[in-house]
Scaffold this active site. Structure first.
Site, PDB file in Angstrom:
ATOM      1  N   HIS A  83     -52.098 -12.174  -4.659  1.00 56.12           N
ATOM      2  CA  HIS A  83     -52.369 -12.243  -3.217  1.00 56.12           C
ATOM      3  C   HIS A  83     -53.873 -12.166  -2.951  1.00 56.12           C
ATOM      4  CE1 HIS A  83     -48.108 -11.845  -2.335  1.00 56.12           C
ATOM      5  NE2 HIS A  83     -48.398 -12.057  -1.071  1.00 56.12           N
ATOM      6  N   LYS A  86     -39.341  -4.858  -1.337  1.00 53.42           N
ATOM      7  CA  LYS A  86     -38.632  -3.629  -0.986  1.00 53.42           C
ATOM      8  C   LYS A  86     -39.544  -2.764  -0.125  1.00 53.42           C
ATOM      9  CE  LYS A  86     -39.843  -0.951  -5.092  1.00 53.42           C
ATOM     10  NZ  LYS A  86     -39.360  -0.241  -6.269  1.00 53.42           N
TER      11      LYS A  86
END
Length: 175
Positions: free
Chosen positions: A38, A103
């Site tokens: 990222h 999550k």
């Protein structure tokens, strides 16, 4: 309870049909990316350079798969805590990212960007990486191979079990 079948890349109509709490099974193409990947994608965006894959309409799975054992497509591929990439997520949503898998809860900035760009956040079961790996039928590194498990992989998945954690209207299982 009904389990919806969805196909990635997801259409905006399919995203609009998903509600927080829905159980889904995803089939299709998804990409992995964790923190380091990222960071590099945002550096490319900041330098006005192309991303290593066309992110428009795609799904990113926050995972760093383990190497495969002989005869396996991939090793354990459990989800990473999504908040680790929250600072990087809004610019990717602005470029068309449709869905994320991970999550844990997301920040207000990410949820606001999800509503603005009509995206969905799906939760995978933490601790079930070996079972999730059984849903992965093909895995290829597409970028940042030097990052090892944190490289960007293109995965072909079949019936990947997920829960809609935050829908495109901002409804969240975490609130």
């Amino acid at each position: 309870m009904e389990i919806k079948s969805i196909v990635s890349p997801l259409s905006k109509a399919a995203i609009d049909d998903l509600n927080a709490g829905d159980m889904v099974k995803m089939t299709g193409i998804i990409y992995t990316a964790r923190d380091a990947a990222h960071k590099r994608m945002i550096q490319l965006i900041n330098q006005n350079l192309p991303l290593p894959f066309d992110i428009a309409g795609q799904t990113i799975y926050y995972a760093g798969p383990c190497p495969p054992k002989p005869g396996q497509v991939i090793g354990s591929a459990g989800p990473t805590t999504s908040s680790r990439v929250d600072t990087y997520t809004p610019p990717l949503l602005a470029r068309g990212l449709n869905a994320m898998i991970g999550k844990g809860p997301r920040s207000r900035a990410v949820i606001d960007a999800m509503v603005k760009y009509k995206a969905v956040y799906l939760a995978a079961t933490g601790g079930a990486g070996a079972l999730i790996a059984n849903c992965i039928k093909k895995a290829d590194i597409v970028a940042f191979e030097d990052l090892g498990p944190e490289a960007i992989y293109r995965l072909v998945v079949e019936d990947l079990p997920l829960i809609v954690a935050i829908d495109c209207h901002g409804n969240s299982l975490y609130s």
